[in-house]
Design an enzyme around this catalytic site. Structure first.
Site, PDB file in Angstrom:
ATOM      1  N   HIS A 175       0.779  -1.238   0.000  1.00 55.31           N
ATOM      2  CA  HIS A 175       0.000   0.000   0.000  1.00 55.31           C
ATOM      3  C   HIS A 175       0.812   1.290   0.000  1.00 55.31           C
ATOM      4  O   HIS A 175       0.223   2.368  -0.056  1.00 55.31           O
ATOM      5  CB  HIS A 175      -0.988   0.025   1.176  1.00 55.31           C
ATOM      6  CG  HIS A 175      -0.317   0.304   2.491  1.00 55.31           C
ATOM      7  ND1 HIS A 175       0.443  -0.619   3.140  1.00 55.31           N
ATOM      8  CD2 HIS A 175      -0.290   1.414   3.256  1.00 55.31           C
ATOM      9  CE1 HIS A 175       0.910  -0.101   4.269  1.00 55.31           C
ATOM     10  NE2 HIS A 175       0.481   1.144   4.360  1.00 55.31           N
TER      11      HIS A 175
HETATM   12  N1  UDP Z   1      -3.675  -4.766   9.071  1.00 60.27           N
HETATM   13  C1  UDP Z   1      -4.960  -5.243   9.264  1.00 60.27           C
HETATM   14  N2  UDP Z   1      -5.672  -5.663   8.185  1.00 60.27           N
HETATM   15  C2  UDP Z   1      -5.171  -5.649   6.915  1.00 60.27           C
HETATM   16  C3  UDP Z   1      -3.857  -5.165   6.735  1.00 60.27           C
HETATM   17  C4  UDP Z   1      -3.138  -4.728   7.829  1.00 60.27           C
HETATM   18  O1  UDP Z   1      -5.447  -5.289  10.396  1.00 60.27           O
HETATM   19  O2  UDP Z   1      -5.884  -6.031   5.974  1.00 60.27           O
HETATM   20  C5  UDP Z   1      -2.918  -4.303  10.236  1.00 60.27           C
HETATM   21  C6  UDP Z   1      -1.558  -4.913  10.411  1.00 60.27           C
HETATM   22  O3  UDP Z   1      -1.636  -6.161  11.068  1.00 60.27           O
HETATM   23  C7  UDP Z   1      -0.845  -3.866  11.241  1.00 60.27           C
HETATM   24  C8  UDP Z   1      -1.425  -2.593  10.691  1.00 60.27           C
HETATM   25  O4  UDP Z   1      -2.657  -2.932  10.070  1.00 60.27           O
HETATM   26  O5  UDP Z   1      -1.202  -3.965  12.597  1.00 60.27           O
HETATM   27  C9  UDP Z   1      -0.482  -1.992   9.705  1.00 60.27           C
HETATM   28  O6  UDP Z   1      -1.081  -0.954   9.088  1.00 60.27           O
HETATM   29  P1  UDP Z   1      -0.656  -0.457   7.627  1.00 60.27           P
HETATM   30  O7  UDP Z   1       0.089  -1.534   6.946  1.00 60.27           O
HETATM   31  O8  UDP Z   1      -1.882   0.089   7.007  1.00 60.27           O
HETATM   32  O9  UDP Z   1       0.274   0.788   7.947  1.00 60.27           O
HETATM   33  P2  UDP Z   1       1.816   0.959   8.245  1.00 60.27           P
HETATM   34  O10 UDP Z   1       2.170   0.084   9.396  1.00 60.27           O
HETATM   35  O11 UDP Z   1       2.564   0.634   7.001  1.00 60.27           O
HETATM   36  O12 UDP Z   1       1.936   2.407   8.604  1.00 60.27           O
END
Ligand code: UDP
Length: 350
Positions: free
Chosen positions: A201
């Site tokens: 993403h």
């Molecule tokens: N996550 C979730 N469902 C999904 C994809 C990710 O619950 O379909 C959770 C994942 O386990 C983690 C968090 O969302 O706890 C990560 O968020 P994201 O990847 O959107 O953001 P980033 O960490 O890259 O800022």
């Protein structure tokens, strides 16, 4: 204490859940949701599953450009913050909601506390990097998940108000691990250790068709099913580009946190450009291939559990093969003991 917490995106809901619980034992929290992520699968499910109190205010600001989001959020945050007159504004991570909260707090003279401070990719093209650097520069309290993060701040001359407390996402994970759900595995005919879990993403990947093609081509060449819960930005990119998805790839809507814990802990390996998921894979002892050239979570790479593979198809496939053939023996505790939130509240009180 009176606290105004500002959240708006999926990872912030997950971080705010354990924090709100500890905070509300002895203090008043006014929770503002900016609306950056707004639909049931990206927002509501986390409030329900993790028992996060309903927001006191939802600004409903989502689906715009970064500039519009941040500026509208700032204008909309002014009145509630002035009315609440909090002791602290609490912000998390590196999103537009983080930046808007930090700037508004600072301009209104309210001290800002940044949770997950000091993270750096040193990639100036990432919008998240700008958000973090600015938030850290103007926060009065900086809560770092690791010593590496505190050292990053020190290199920028930021040493006052810095606390190494552990990682609040580790708190969330350790508290909910036992509740992990296997419903998505069953619904998609996936079996323990016999599939890969992927998420994509980051704008740098989804909005560059060549990079996205490299990633999807690599998934198609992998020897196991790849389950891919698709963030709205990926869904849009797939619709716009019409890129082909391999027959072994199970594209599904985003899942809730408990389903995600189940999917991660049972996966043979994770492929991702998410920050949070790299950490969760590590904590759950699942090898990770990161679809970026750099990571903020360098400890996972140094420990041998995470490999940086970028977006080139052959490189990703090679990284997966390497990860499958050698899993490290050692698994040090990198992200704390699950009590980061308690340390944060104690520091804010003092
Ligand atoms: N996550 C979730 N469902 C999904 C994809 C990710 O619950 O379909 C959770 C994942 O386990 C983690 C968090 O969302 O706890 C990560 O968020 P994201 O990847 O959107 O953001 P980033 O960490 O890259 O800022």
């Amino acid at each position: 204490m009176r606290i105004v917490t500002i959240v708006g995106a999926r990872p912030q809901f997950i971080k705010a859940a354990p924090m709100s619980r500890v905070l509300r034992r002895a203090h008043e929290e006014y929770l503002i949701h900016t609306g950056q992520h707004y639909d049931a699968g990206m927002s509501d499910v986390f409030f329900e599953e993790l028992g996060i109190p309903q927001p006191d205010l939802n600004l409903g600001i989502g689906g715009l450009s970064n500039l519009e989001q941040v500026s509208r959020m700032m204008l909309a945050l002014r009145e509630p913050i002035e009315a609440q007159r909090p002791d602290w504004i609490l912000i998390y991570g590196d999103t537009n909601s983080t930046l808007a909260g930090a700037l508004t707090g600072r301009l209104l003279g309210v001290p800002v506390a940044h949770i997950e401070a000091g993270l750096r990719s040193y990639n100036p093209l990432m919008p998240e990097e700008l958000n973090r650097v600015v938030a850290d520069r103007i926060s009065a309290a900086l809560f770092c998940p690791t010593e590496t993060a505190a050292a990053n701040l020190a290199r920028e001359g930021i040493t006052d108000g810095v606390y190494v407390v552990g990682d609040v996402m580790a708190d969330a994970l350790l508290q909910n691990r036992e509740r992990a759900s296997t419903a998505v595995l069953e619904a998609n005919d996936l079996h323990l250790g016999q599939y890969f879990l992927a998420t994509v993403h980051r704008a740098g990947n989804t909005d560059d068709p060549e990079k996205l093609k490299g990633i999807l081509d690599a998934f198609a060449r992998l020897p196991l099913p790849v389950v891919l819960p698709a963030h709205p930005r990926l869904q849009r990119a797939l619709e716009q580009t019409g890129l082909a998805i391999g027959p072994n790839v199970r594209l599904i809507p985003p899942v809730g946190y408990l389903d995600m814990l189940g999917l991660t802990s049972s996966a043979r390996l994770v492929l991702t450009d998410s920050g949070g998921l790299q950490k969760e894979a590590y904590i759950l002892g699942v090898p990770c291939v990161t679809l970026r050239e750099e990571t903020e979570w360098v400890e996972t790479v140094e420990a041998g559990w995470n490999r940086l593979a970028g977006t080139d198809c052959a490189r990703i496939v090679a990284a997966v093969e390497a990860a499958l053939s050698e899993t490290p023996q050692a698994h040090p505790e990198l992200y704390g003991d699950g009590r980061a939130c308690e340390r944060i509240v104690a520091a804010l009180e003092s």
